[in-house]
Design a protein around this motif. Structure first.
Motif, PDB file in Angstrom:
ATOM      1  N   VAL A 167       0.809  -1.219   0.000  1.00 51.16           N
ATOM      2  CA  VAL A 167       0.000   0.000   0.000  1.00 51.16           C
ATOM      3  C   VAL A 167       0.842   1.269   0.000  1.00 51.16           C
ATOM      4  CG1 VAL A 167      -1.821   1.281   1.205  1.00 51.16           C
ATOM      5  CG2 VAL A 167      -1.844  -1.223   1.215  1.00 51.16           C
TER       6      VAL A 167
ATOM      7  N   LYS B 230      -9.095  -1.835  12.113  1.00 49.65           N
ATOM      8  CA  LYS B 230      -9.659  -0.629  11.516  1.00 49.65           C
ATOM      9  C   LYS B 230      -8.568   0.356  11.122  1.00 49.65           C
ATOM     10  CE  LYS B 230     -12.903   3.126  12.559  1.00 49.65           C
ATOM     11  NZ  LYS B 230     -13.780   3.718  13.607  1.00 49.65           N
TER      12      LYS B 230
ATOM     13  N   HIS C 266      -6.876  -0.329   7.789  1.00 52.29           N
ATOM     14  CA  HIS C 266      -7.757  -0.020   6.661  1.00 52.29           C
ATOM     15  C   HIS C 266      -7.942   1.489   6.502  1.00 52.29           C
ATOM     16  CE1 HIS C 266      -8.784  -4.067   5.492  1.00 52.29           C
ATOM     17  NE2 HIS C 266      -8.994  -4.391   6.750  1.00 52.29           N
ATOM     18  N   GLN C 267      -7.899   2.225   7.595  1.00 54.91           N
ATOM     19  CA  GLN C 267      -7.964   3.682   7.492  1.00 54.91           C
ATOM     20  C   GLN C 267      -6.725   4.224   6.791  1.00 54.91           C
ATOM     21  OE1 GLN C 267      -8.625   4.436  11.700  1.00 54.91           O
ATOM     22  NE2 GLN C 267     -10.665   5.251  11.265  1.00 54.91           N
ATOM     23  N   TYR C 268      -5.570   3.682   7.130  1.00 54.53           N
ATOM     24  CA  TYR C 268      -4.338   4.044   6.421  1.00 54.53           C
ATOM     25  C   TYR C 268      -4.508   3.827   4.916  1.00 54.53           C
ATOM     26  CZ  TYR C 268      -1.135   4.399  10.470  1.00 54.53           C
ATOM     27  OH  TYR C 268      -0.467   4.773  11.598  1.00 54.53           O
ATOM     28  N   SER C 269      -4.987   2.636   4.573  1.00 52.29           N
ATOM     29  CA  SER C 269      -5.127   2.281   3.161  1.00 52.29           C
ATOM     30  C   SER C 269      -6.136   3.195   2.465  1.00 52.29           C
ATOM     31  CB  SER C 269      -5.568   0.818   3.028  1.00 52.29           C
ATOM     32  OG  SER C 269      -4.612  -0.045   3.598  1.00 52.29           O
ATOM     33  N   ARG C 270      -7.230   3.521   3.166  1.00 51.50           N
ATOM     34  CA  ARG C 270      -8.250   4.392   2.577  1.00 51.50           C
ATOM     35  C   ARG C 270      -7.675   5.774   2.282  1.00 51.50           C
ATOM     36  NH1 ARG C 270     -11.175   8.088   5.089  1.00 51.50           N
ATOM     37  NH2 ARG C 270     -10.752   7.186   7.141  1.00 51.50           N
ATOM     38  N   LEU C 271      -6.879   6.312   3.210  1.00 49.58           N
ATOM     39  CA  LEU C 271      -6.288   7.626   2.996  1.00 49.58           C
ATOM     40  C   LEU C 271      -5.374   7.634   1.780  1.00 49.58           C
ATOM     41  CD1 LEU C 271      -5.467   8.602   6.682  1.00 49.58           C
ATOM     42  CD2 LEU C 271      -7.051   9.784   5.164  1.00 49.58           C
TER      43      LEU C 271
ATOM     44  N   HIS D 191      -5.518   5.546  -0.764  1.00 52.32           N
ATOM     45  CA  HIS D 191      -6.358   5.368  -1.957  1.00 52.32           C
ATOM     46  C   HIS D 191      -6.978   6.693  -2.375  1.00 52.32           C
ATOM     47  CE1 HIS D 191      -9.117   3.522  -4.799  1.00 52.32           C
ATOM     48  NE2 HIS D 191     -10.116   4.143  -4.200  1.00 52.32           N
ATOM     49  N   GLN D 192      -7.412   7.483  -1.411  1.00 47.65           N
ATOM     50  CA  GLN D 192      -8.105   8.730  -1.721  1.00 47.65           C
ATOM     51  C   GLN D 192      -7.150   9.863  -2.072  1.00 47.65           C
ATOM     52  OE1 GLN D 192     -10.429   9.329   1.852  1.00 47.65           O
ATOM     53  NE2 GLN D 192     -12.171   8.147   1.070  1.00 47.65           N
TER      54      GLN D 192
ATOM     55  N   GLU E  16      -4.899  12.680   8.174  1.00 47.23           N
ATOM     56  CA  GLU E  16      -3.948  11.581   8.302  1.00 47.23           C
ATOM     57  C   GLU E  16      -3.017  11.699   9.495  1.00 47.23           C
ATOM     58  OE1 GLU E  16      -3.832  14.598   6.066  1.00 47.23           O
ATOM     59  OE2 GLU E  16      -4.409  12.880   4.904  1.00 47.23           O
TER      60      GLU E  16
ATOM     61  N   GLU F 110      -5.143   9.942  12.796  1.00 50.06           N
ATOM     62  CA  GLU F 110      -5.651   8.567  12.921  1.00 50.06           C
ATOM     63  C   GLU F 110      -4.806   7.663  13.823  1.00 50.06           C
ATOM     64  OE1 GLU F 110      -8.478   7.617  12.082  1.00 50.06           O
ATOM     65  OE2 GLU F 110      -9.101   9.260  10.817  1.00 50.06           O
TER      66      GLU F 110
END
Length: 260
Positions: free
Chosen positions: A65, A167, A170-175, A177-178, A254, A257
């Motif tokens: 990631v 969680k 996945h929050q790391y990954s979402r940031l 990705h976005q 970021e 989190e």
């Protein structure tokens, strides 16, 4: 911080602010050293399982990631180099897991490991229960007892024990990705993670030192070896991160989190 952009200096200031608060988290008081080797062993045995999902998942985060497929700038190359280094830290963790007792580390969490009820929809049929009972895996109450490997899997994905760790990754990954096209976002994630890690390893290194004085064993993940690797910043940050305020962060969350 509600603005839509952040300068680099604001990012550093926010991380420093949150790290100061993080140092006062009750967990670190619970893990405080000074109680002798037996106390240090007990605390590390309880702490290792609690962070195991994150530590092993952090390897995947750094492999799949965080890094850029085709880094272009010095900052992007530095992020990739940092990811390579951090992706190896799971190895001394597993090493210390065994040194601390292996299977014994799950003992404090037995009450948080759910069994499989007869009504569980994941069990295929009443025939499954009957077979488990026949094979000796079901006690009088009709609740199947999990194998050791099943207990470990159940613990790792248990909401009671590991929901926040799962969680967070996945929050790391979402940031990413976005907002991942912006290297400063990835940099902020790394910096925040390093700040929290530095707090943790100062605490665990003191425990590891107490235990090592008694056992003569080096605990590389929890001890001084790992602490020496944790600068609290991106690897080679001075050569890759611009000091001026010409770089801005494209989102606002970021840095927060990892401290939650």
């Amino acid at each position: 911080m509600n603005d839509t952009t952040r300068t680099m200096q604001q990012v550093f200031a926010r991380i420093d602010e949150l790290a100061t608060v993080y140092q006062r988290h009750p967990l670190w008081a619970m893990l405080k050293s000074g109680g002798g080797a037996a106390s240090a062993r007990r605390k590390l045995r309880a702490f290792a399982p609690a962070i195991s999902h994150f530590i092993l998942g952090f390897r995947d985060f750094n492999d799949f990631v965080l890094p850029y497929d085709h880094p272009q700038t010095p900052l992007e190359h530095a992020i990739n180099n940092h990811a390579v280094e951090d992706s190896t830290h799971f190895r001394p963790f597993i090493e210390d897991w065994e040194k601390l007792g292996g299977n014994l580390l799950m003992k404090p969490y037995e009450n948080l490991i759910p069994g499989l009820s007869q009504e569980d929809h994941r069990l295929e049929s009443a025939h499954t229960i009957a077979r488990l009972r026949q094979d000796g895996h079901v006690e009088g109450g009709g609740v199947p007892m999990l194998s050791l490997s099943g207990q470990v899997l159940s613990f790792l994905w248990s909401d009671a024990a590991n929901r926040h760790n799962r969680k967070l990754l996945h929050q790391y990954s979402r940031l990413i990705h976005q907002h991942g096209a912006d290297p400063v976002v990835r940099f902020a994630i790394v910096e925040a993670g390093e700040a929290t890690g530095l707090v943790m390893f100062h605490i665990t290194a003191a425990l590891a030192n107490e235990l090592s004085a008694d056992t003569g064993i080096e605990y590389r993940y929890f001890g001084e070896y790992h602490l020496a690797l944790e600068t609290g910043h991106l690897v080679n940050q001075e050569a890759s991160v611009p000091a001026d305020d010409g770089f801005h962060l494209s989102c606002s969350c970021e840095a927060d989190e990892p401290f939650k």
